[in-house]
Design a protein around this motif. Structure first.
Motif, short mmCIF file in Angstrom:
data_model
loop_
_atom_site.label_atom_id
_atom_site.label_comp_id
_atom_site.label_asym_id
_atom_site.label_seq_id
_atom_site.Cartn_x
_atom_site.Cartn_y
_atom_site.Cartn_z
N GLY A 1 73.85 85.16 69.73
CA GLY A 1 73.97 85.40 68.30
C GLY A 1 73.28 86.70 67.97
N TYR B 1 76.52 87.11 64.11
CA TYR B 1 76.93 85.81 64.64
C TYR B 1 75.71 84.89 64.61
N ASP B 2 75.88 83.69 64.07
CA ASP B 2 74.81 82.71 64.00
C ASP B 2 75.26 81.44 64.72
N PHE C 1 79.37 77.28 64.01
CA PHE C 1 78.76 78.62 63.96
C PHE C 1 79.28 79.40 62.78
#
Length: 143
Positions: free
Chosen positions: A95, A111-112, A119
């Motif tokens: 991430g 991006y998490d 996500f």
């Protein structure tokens, strides 16, 4: 789905994404216009990795909903390409941030993966032609 795919604290790898995901997206343009996309994203194997296809309904403001589709090509090192083969960006396996330059506009993404197998992907697009923030949430529906 492989058991290691549900571990949120390890680097993501290409097989983690294979399957069907519910996709919800909110797009806020700098002029205040809001758009919403509801649909799905499916990652399926192709000759070099995975092909991602997003499909669903896009509603811009109070306008009539339209059907929207988009395809991307994902490669083993988590490099993402447009469906015509042009490089788009690299996904950080843990991430984090990445970027794409499409002159004259800049696309910054985060991006998490903290809630894996859900996500989030957030794009901030800025430039003279485009200016918006796009928040997408992917929730696995089928492995």
């Amino acid at each position: 789905m492989f058991p290691w795919c549900i571990m949120p604290d390890r680097p993501r790898c290409l097989p983690d994404f294979e399957g069907t995901w519910a996709l919800n997206r909110r797009i806020e343009h700098s002029d205040g216009t809001l758009a919403h996309f509801d649909g799905q994203a499916i990652w399926v194997p192709d000759a070099e990795g995975l092909c991602q296809e997003e499909s669903g309904t896009l509603r811009i403001g109070k306008g009539t909903p339209i059907v929207a589709k988009r395809r991307y090509l994902w490669r083993p090192e988590l490099s993402v390409y447009f469906d015509d083969g042009r490089f788009f960006h690299d996904v950080p396996p843990l991430g984090g941030k990445a970027a794409h330059w499409c002159a004259p506009d800049r696309y910054d993404v985060i991006y998490d993966f903290a809630s894996w197998p859900e996500f989030r992907v957030t794009w901030q697009v800025s430039g003279p032609r485009k200016s918006y923030r796009m928040d997408s949430t992917y929730r696995r529906t089928h492995g």
